[in-house]
Design a protein around this motif. Structure first.
Motif, PDB file in Angstrom:
ATOM      1  N   PRO A   4       5.087 -11.183   8.569  1.00 46.81           N
ATOM      2  CA  PRO A   4       4.410 -10.063   9.232  1.00 46.81           C
ATOM      3  C   PRO A   4       3.245  -9.573   8.379  1.00 46.81           C
ATOM      4  CG  PRO A   4       6.773  -9.626   8.962  1.00 46.81           C
ATOM      5  CD  PRO A   4       6.464 -10.874   8.214  1.00 46.81           C
ATOM      6  N   ILE A   5       2.313  -8.884   9.011  1.00 48.10           N
ATOM      7  CA  ILE A   5       1.259  -8.206   8.269  1.00 48.10           C
ATOM      8  C   ILE A   5       1.892  -7.022   7.557  1.00 48.10           C
ATOM      9  CG2 ILE A   5      -0.823  -6.798   8.498  1.00 48.10           C
ATOM     10  CD1 ILE A   5      -1.619  -8.571  10.862  1.00 48.10           C
ATOM     11  N   GLU A   6       1.506  -6.804   6.323  1.00 50.05           N
ATOM     12  CA  GLU A   6       2.002  -5.663   5.554  1.00 50.05           C
ATOM     13  C   GLU A   6       0.853  -4.694   5.320  1.00 50.05           C
ATOM     14  OE1 GLU A   6       3.506  -7.600   2.021  1.00 50.05           O
ATOM     15  OE2 GLU A   6       5.507  -7.677   2.893  1.00 50.05           O
ATOM     16  N   ILE A   7       1.119  -3.418   5.563  1.00 50.79           N
ATOM     17  CA  ILE A   7       0.132  -2.365   5.355  1.00 50.79           C
ATOM     18  C   ILE A   7       0.739  -1.329   4.416  1.00 50.79           C
ATOM     19  CG2 ILE A   7      -1.246  -0.537   6.408  1.00 50.79           C
ATOM     20  CD1 ILE A   7      -0.966  -1.975   9.088  1.00 50.79           C
ATOM     21  N   TYR A   8      -0.009  -0.982   3.384  1.00 53.92           N
ATOM     22  CA  TYR A   8       0.363   0.105   2.480  1.00 53.92           C
ATOM     23  C   TYR A   8      -0.627   1.231   2.720  1.00 53.92           C
ATOM     24  CZ  TYR A   8       3.203  -3.339   0.073  1.00 53.92           C
ATOM     25  OH  TYR A   8       4.147  -4.287  -0.233  1.00 53.92           O
ATOM     26  N   VAL A   9      -0.129   2.421   3.019  1.00 56.87           N
ATOM     27  CA  VAL A   9      -1.008   3.558   3.319  1.00 56.87           C
ATOM     28  C   VAL A   9      -0.700   4.730   2.389  1.00 56.87           C
ATOM     29  CG1 VAL A   9      -1.284   2.949   5.755  1.00 56.87           C
ATOM     30  CG2 VAL A   9       0.525   4.526   5.088  1.00 56.87           C
ATOM     31  N   SER A  30      -4.745 -12.937   2.950  1.00 56.61           N
ATOM     32  CA  SER A  30      -5.994 -12.190   3.033  1.00 56.61           C
ATOM     33  C   SER A  30      -5.684 -10.726   2.780  1.00 56.61           C
ATOM     34  CB  SER A  30      -6.631 -12.344   4.410  1.00 56.61           C
ATOM     35  OG  SER A  30      -6.994 -13.672   4.626  1.00 56.61           O
ATOM     36  N   LYS A  31      -6.670 -10.027   2.259  1.00 55.94           N
ATOM     37  CA  LYS A  31      -6.443  -8.639   1.910  1.00 55.94           C
ATOM     38  C   LYS A  31      -7.615  -7.799   2.401  1.00 55.94           C
ATOM     39  CE  LYS A  31      -4.946  -8.164  -2.320  1.00 55.94           C
ATOM     40  NZ  LYS A  31      -4.876  -7.926  -3.759  1.00 55.94           N
ATOM     41  N   ALA A  32      -7.314  -6.629   2.934  1.00 51.58           N
ATOM     42  CA  ALA A  32      -8.342  -5.649   3.290  1.00 51.58           C
ATOM     43  C   ALA A  32      -7.968  -4.348   2.601  1.00 51.58           C
ATOM     44  CB  ALA A  32      -8.398  -5.449   4.800  1.00 51.58           C
ATOM     45  N   ILE A  33      -8.953  -3.756   1.946  1.00 46.15           N
ATOM     46  CA  ILE A  33      -8.728  -2.497   1.237  1.00 46.15           C
ATOM     47  C   ILE A  33      -9.820  -1.534   1.667  1.00 46.15           C
ATOM     48  CG2 ILE A  33      -8.635  -1.372  -1.023  1.00 46.15           C
ATOM     49  CD1 ILE A  33      -7.912  -4.184  -2.155  1.00 46.15           C
ATOM     50  N   ASP A  34      -9.432  -0.304   1.974  1.00 45.21           N
ATOM     51  CA  ASP A  34     -10.428   0.698   2.312  1.00 45.21           C
ATOM     52  C   ASP A  34      -9.932   2.053   1.835  1.00 45.21           C
ATOM     53  OD1 ASP A  34     -12.804   1.718   3.364  1.00 45.21           O
ATOM     54  OD2 ASP A  34     -11.892   2.141   5.293  1.00 45.21           O
ATOM     55  N   PRO A 125       3.810  -1.408  -6.930  1.00 44.55           N
ATOM     56  CA  PRO A 125       2.498  -1.616  -7.547  1.00 44.55           C
ATOM     57  C   PRO A 125       1.325  -1.558  -6.560  1.00 44.55           C
ATOM     58  CG  PRO A 125       3.996  -3.426  -8.098  1.00 44.55           C
ATOM     59  CD  PRO A 125       4.723  -2.503  -7.189  1.00 44.55           C
ATOM     60  N   ILE A 126       1.496  -2.073  -5.361  1.00 49.31           N
ATOM     61  CA  ILE A 126       0.408  -2.038  -4.376  1.00 49.31           C
ATOM     62  C   ILE A 126       0.182  -0.606  -3.912  1.00 49.31           C
ATOM     63  CG2 ILE A 126      -0.393  -2.827  -2.113  1.00 49.31           C
ATOM     64  CD1 ILE A 126       1.293  -5.382  -2.608  1.00 49.31           C
ATOM     65  N   HIS A 127       1.259   0.095  -3.615  1.00 54.26           N
ATOM     66  CA  HIS A 127       1.126   1.485  -3.193  1.00 54.26           C
ATOM     67  C   HIS A 127       0.562   2.337  -4.330  1.00 54.26           C
ATOM     68  CE1 HIS A 127       2.269   5.546  -1.907  1.00 54.26           C
ATOM     69  NE2 HIS A 127       1.979   5.058  -0.708  1.00 54.26           N
ATOM     70  N   ASN A 128       0.993   2.095  -5.550  1.00 54.91           N
ATOM     71  CA  ASN A 128       0.460   2.823  -6.699  1.00 54.91           C
ATOM     72  C   ASN A 128      -1.038   2.570  -6.848  1.00 54.91           C
ATOM     73  OD1 ASN A 128       3.052   3.710  -7.151  1.00 54.91           O
ATOM     74  ND2 ASN A 128       3.413   2.369  -8.897  1.00 54.91           N
ATOM     75  N   TYR A 129      -1.466   1.339  -6.584  1.00 56.38           N
ATOM     76  CA  TYR A 129      -2.886   0.993  -6.664  1.00 56.38           C
ATOM     77  C   TYR A 129      -3.699   1.797  -5.640  1.00 56.38           C
ATOM     78  CZ  TYR A 129      -7.194  -1.554  -5.836  1.00 56.38           C
ATOM     79  OH  TYR A 129      -8.506  -1.865  -5.634  1.00 56.38           O
ATOM     80  N   ILE A 130      -3.252   1.819  -4.395  1.00 60.43           N
ATOM     81  CA  ILE A 130      -4.018   2.539  -3.363  1.00 60.43           C
ATOM     82  C   ILE A 130      -4.004   4.036  -3.664  1.00 60.43           C
ATOM     83  CG2 ILE A 130      -2.209   2.782  -1.591  1.00 60.43           C
ATOM     84  CD1 ILE A 130      -5.846   1.895  -0.912  1.00 60.43           C
ATOM     85  N   ASP A 131      -2.899   4.548  -4.154  1.00 60.77           N
ATOM     86  CA  ASP A 131      -2.824   5.961  -4.545  1.00 60.77           C
ATOM     87  C   ASP A 131      -3.849   6.268  -5.642  1.00 60.77           C
ATOM     88  OD1 ASP A 131      -1.393   8.640  -4.619  1.00 60.77           O
ATOM     89  OD2 ASP A 131      -1.087   7.959  -6.689  1.00 60.77           O
TER      90      ASP A 131
END
Length: 149
Positions: A4-9, A30-34, A125-131
């Motif tokens: 599945p696609i994974e989204i961290y918000v 693939s990765k999208a970051i905004d 780690p991914i959520h910490n990065y976006i935070d």
């Protein structure tokens, strides 16, 4: 089998501004970051930031014609309210902003032909990065705002 696609918000409020962001991973890695900063449009501030992150991530997938292949998106979040509003009609009826969130969420879910599965995240780690990226951009925007006064 495709994953599945994974989204961290995540979202934040500080100094009269909200910041929100997302990281999207699809099955081919693939990765999208905004990350964006704006003035809130409601008095819900941090909640508005979190909800905006969810909707912007789903809009990004829709705009870019991503498909889920498995029909699933896993949405990682840290504020329970963004999930609770979707499934709790009493919360939706409390204000039109929540109702609009649910309506757009369900519409995007339908257009994407998928099921969004909510998963609470802590110390990831991914959520910490976006935070961290959200806080950097928010602090930078506030610094620029103060300098322009």
């Amino acid at each position: 089998m495709d994953r599945p696609i994974e989204i961290y918000v995540d979202g934040a409020f500080k100094g009269g501004l909200i910041a929100y962001g997302y990281v999207i991973h699809n099955s081919d890695c693939s990765k999208a970051i905004d990350v964006q900063v704006k003035r809130p449009t409601t008095h819900f501030q941090n909640v508005e930031a979190e909800i905006t992150a969810v909707l912007e991530a789903l809009r990004h997938i829709y705009r870019n014609y991503w498909t889920t292949n498995t029909g699933k998106i896993i949405l990682y979040y840290d504020l329970n309210l963004i999930k609770d509003i979707i499934y709790n009609r009493k919360l939706q009826l409390k204000n039109p902003y929540y109702e609009n969130y649910v309506t757009e969420f369900r519409t995007l879910e339908e257009h994407l032909k998928c099921e969004v599965i909510f998963k609470k995240v802590t110390n990831n780690p991914i959520h910490n990065y976006i935070d961290e990226e959200i806080r950097k951009k928010l602090n930078s925007s506030l610094k620029n705002k103060l300098q322009s006064l």
